[in-house]
Each structure stands twice: as C-alpha cells, then as structure tokens.
Scaffold this motif. Structure first.
Motif, PDB file in Angstrom:
ATOM      1  N   UNK A  37       0.837  -1.198   0.000  1.00 25.25           N
ATOM      2  CA  UNK A  37       0.000   0.000   0.000  1.00 25.25           C
ATOM      3  C   UNK A  37       0.870   1.246   0.000  1.00 25.25           C
ATOM      4  N   UNK A  38       1.932   1.243   0.784  1.00 26.50           N
ATOM      5  CA  UNK A  38       2.833   2.399   0.811  1.00 26.50           C
ATOM      6  C   UNK A  38       3.517   2.586  -0.546  1.00 26.50           C
ATOM      7  N   UNK A  39       3.912   1.480  -1.163  1.00 25.79           N
ATOM      8  CA  UNK A  39       4.547   1.563  -2.486  1.00 25.79           C
ATOM      9  C   UNK A  39       3.586   2.095  -3.534  1.00 25.79           C
ATOM     10  N   UNK A  40       2.286   1.857  -3.343  1.00 28.21           N
ATOM     11  CA  UNK A  40       1.288   2.296  -4.325  1.00 28.21           C
ATOM     12  C   UNK A  40       1.155   3.810  -4.401  1.00 28.21           C
ATOM     13  N   UNK A  41       1.709   4.522  -3.443  1.00 29.60           N
ATOM     14  CA  UNK A  41       1.701   5.986  -3.515  1.00 29.60           C
ATOM     15  C   UNK A  41       2.419   6.453  -4.776  1.00 29.60           C
ATOM     16  N   UNK A  42       3.496   5.787  -5.124  1.00 30.33           N
ATOM     17  CA  UNK A  42       4.268   6.187  -6.309  1.00 30.33           C
ATOM     18  C   UNK A  42       4.059   5.254  -7.505  1.00 30.33           C
ATOM     19  N   UNK A  43       3.469   4.077  -7.259  1.00 31.62           N
ATOM     20  CA  UNK A  43       3.233   3.125  -8.343  1.00 31.62           C
ATOM     21  C   UNK A  43       1.931   2.382  -8.069  1.00 31.62           C
ATOM     22  N   UNK A  44       0.854   2.920  -8.590  1.00 31.37           N
ATOM     23  CA  UNK A  44      -0.473   2.366  -8.292  1.00 31.37           C
ATOM     24  C   UNK A  44      -0.642   0.937  -8.798  1.00 31.37           C
ATOM     25  N   UNK A  45       0.199   0.493  -9.717  1.00 30.20           N
ATOM     26  CA  UNK A  45       0.024  -0.833 -10.302  1.00 30.20           C
ATOM     27  C   UNK A  45       0.385  -1.957  -9.343  1.00 30.20           C
ATOM     28  N   UNK A  46       0.990  -1.631  -8.199  1.00 33.36           N
ATOM     29  CA  UNK A  46       1.328  -2.699  -7.251  1.00 33.36           C
ATOM     30  C   UNK A  46       0.085  -3.230  -6.538  1.00 33.36           C
TER      31      UNK A  46
END
Length: 402
Positions: free
Chosen positions: A79-88
């Motif tokens: 979820x935190x990574x999705x801030x910069x890469x929504x595809x995760x």
C-alpha cells in the motif's frame, strides 16, 4: 478556500451496532475543526456510506487488513509503495481511495483512541500505514487523544515509535501514556492532553438527583461472568437504596434497535439479578450519550467513555477495570478530573462496591466543586490543543471555543 483534511477513527455503524466512544472521539475532532474553519473533511470508516450521512462528510473505506502479521507487513509495504506506483495494487483495491483522499488533502488527523496496543494490531497497522502514506505525499500528520499500550510487543513498539515520530503533533490522554512515550524516546511533539470527547457536550449541568447511569461491557477478563453479574446487581441495589436514584442502563456498544446485543446482553442479566428496578435507554448517538452521562447524579461503568463524559461535569463516578488496558484508561479518565473511584473486578467480587459508592455519594459536593475548578483549565487546554491542530493544517485557529 477551506482546508481539506482526512480523519481516521474507528467509526462506522455495521450490522446496526454502534460503538459510542469511538464515534464520539471522531465527532469531537470534526466539530473542533469545523469551528476553526476546516469544512472539507474525509473520514476513513468501516461503513463509509453510513458515516458520510451521520456526519455530513465525505468518507472512504479503511485500508483493510489480513489476519496474519506477516501478511499485514506485506500489505503495508504494498500500500505504501502504491503511492508512487499504483500498479502494485489491484485496480479495485480499496486502499487506492485512501491514497487519493490523502493526496488531495492538506493533512491527516488520527482521532483519539486506545488502539496503539498489541491488543489491536490491525489498528496499529492501519494508522502506521496512513502515517506512511502521509509522509510519502508530504502531508502533515496530527495524532490526537491516544492511549499507548500498556501492552506493546517489540514489533508493534517499532511501528508506534515510527508513526508518532512522523507526526507534527501527538496528544496522549493520560500520564501513563505520556510516561511510556518518554521511555520510547519520543520528542517534543508529544503533548499530554485529555480524551478528545471530554467536551463533546459542554455547558452548565443541573444538579441531578434522579438517576445513576450504568454502562457495563460483557468483557470481564478472567472472572466468571455470572459472579460479576451478581456482584453488580448487589452494588446497584445498595446504591439505589442508599441514594434513591433510579438505575438507568445505556449500552455503549449495542444495537440501535432490535434484540439485545453487545453491552445490552450484560445489562439484561444484571437487571434480572437485581432486587430493585432498572430502566434501559437505547443508544442513538454520541451526543445523546454524553448528555445522559453529564446529567446523571452518579455513573457506574466498565466502559471508558461514560467516565470521560461524566467527570468533567463533576459527576461522582465508579470505573470498573477488568484488565491492565482498561485500568490505564479508566484511571487516567478519572484522575484527569480529580476522581479516584476505581473498582477493579476483584474488588467488586469481594463486595467492596457499595462502600465505594457510599463514599462517592457522601463526597458528591466536594467532587463537583473540584471538577468546577479543574475543568476551567482543562477546557482552555483542550481548546488550545484544537487550535494547534487546526494550525498544522493551515487554518487560522481563531478563538472560537467560548
């Protein structure tokens, strides 16, 4: 242009069941921000449609958490990574709405609560993740009216320390939580406050001589529930006989209507065991519950927020802790306004409740007078706290708390 903020509390009426205290802390924060010119509020809720209608706000669903800790750790990272890469995350993942709301905001507020404890690990992960999203997006974070611990294992301590360290302001609602924050090495952002909902309802309170308000959780830790029921019935019968007060039950976790659930099950059992009569008031909302507590002549509660509502008004109050967690909260709520009516379950079962009730009733004028003195300062400190919170989000923070 009004500021936009995102607020998380444990809100959302689900299955027709309301938790008065959780709703109260969220509502108090929303009210305080509106008084200071912040009207663009998005709540994070377990029941966003219901919360949106209840408070007149926008609302999105919680992030959502799996049961196992390893899965929670992985979910938090994604979820935190999705801030910069929504595809995760999958396109329909509810965390996208949380990220979008925070991205569009002027900051994030975590409303008051007792969630920063290993007893409630999913709440720690929810708040830690929201804090991480805010940090990644450069949005200021405020954490208000919290209890820390007392149970925090090593992994949860690390999450809580990082979360609190990332906040512009942190309010802790009892001295023991403040002391724990110092042991965790947290810095100058920490402020000792009172519970967010202490002044959800304010103003003059008449001298009620009519009823004693009772709110009892079904959670009795290691005690036998049947024994607790008998002891509570004896306490309330003695109290009614000594004071002439009507015994009134209000569930703080219960159904808005229909068959008894939650606290009401315990209340039914106690009333059946009493020799004298009792009356039930159905839960509706936090404001009604606060008014009922403030207007009582006495309160007997193992729930936390009836105590929070009552003691600023000088209502003599018995708090019944069932474990260390509830003991920390109840001791703090009572002590913040000069009261000491703690009745642990072991003392209740030993039959010591009637003597405590008699002492508090005898001292009721002293208790009321001390509360009048303490609440003047406490009310001003609470208003100043909300001014500081609003200022973090860019609001003017004018003196609107008269």
């Amino acid at each position: 242009m009004s500021q936009q903020i995102v607020v998380i509390g444990d809100i959302g009426v689900m299955g027709n069941m309301i938790h008065i205290g959780d709703e109260a802390m969220f509502e108090a924060l929303v009210d305080a921000m509106r008084q200071r010119g912040i009207h663009g509020i998005t709540g994070i809720s377990s029941a966003p449609i219901e919360s949106s209608a209840r408070y007149g706000i926008s609302a999105v669903s919680t992030v959502g958490w799996p049961r196992e800790r390893a899965d929670r750790v992985e979910r938090m990272a994604r979820v935190t990574a999705a801030v910069s890469d929504s595809t995760v995350l999958a396109n329909d993942d509810q965390a996208h709405a949380v990220i979008a709301a925070i991205a569009a905001s002027d900051g994030v507020a975590i409303a008051g609560g007792g969630n920063m404890s290993t007893l409630w690990p999913h709440h720690i992960f929810e708040r830690a993740t929201i804090g991480a999203i805010a940090a990644a997006l450069g949005k200021p974070l405020v954490i208000s009216g919290q209890t820390l611990g007392p149970e925090l294992d090593h992994p949860d301590t690390a999450l809580v320390r990082k979360l609190l360290s990332s906040a512009r302001l942190v309010g802790l609602r009892e001295a023991s939580s403040f002391a724990l924050s110092e042991r965790l090495g947290l810095g100058e952002s920490i402020t000792q406050t009172i519970d967010d909902a202490s002044y959800l309802v304010d103003g003059a309170v008449g001298d009620s001589t009519e009823y004693c308000l009772v709110s009892i959780s079904s959670h009795v830790a290691g005690a036998a529930r049947s024994d607790v029921v008998v002891a509570l019935a004896a306490l309330l019968d003695a109290l009614a006989l000594d004071t002439g007060l009507e015994i009134v039950f209000l569930a703080h976790f219960g159904a808005l209507d229909g068959p008894s659930r939650g606290d009401s099950v315990m209340h039914d059992a106690v009333m059946n065991a009493m020799k004298g009569p009792g009356r039930v008031v159905a839960p509706t909302d936090s404001v009604a519950a606060a008014r009922l507590a403030r207007g009582a002549a006495m309160v007997v509660s193992s729930r936390y927020h009836p105590v929070v509502f009552a003691v600023p008004a000088g209502v003599p109050t018995i708090g019944i802790p069932v474990d260390d967690y509830t003991g920390v909260k109840l001791r703090g709520a009572l002590g913040n306004f000069g009261q000491d009516g703690l009745l642990p379950v072991a003392e209740l079962l030993a039959g010591n409740g009637p003597a405590l009730a008699a002492r508090l009733w005898t001292d009721r004028e002293i208790i009321r007078a001390e509360a009048v003195t303490l609440t003047t300062t406490a009310r001003a400190m609470s208003a100043a706290w909300w001014d500081r919170v609003a200022a973090v989000f860019g609001a003017a923070g004018e003196d609107l708390h008269s």
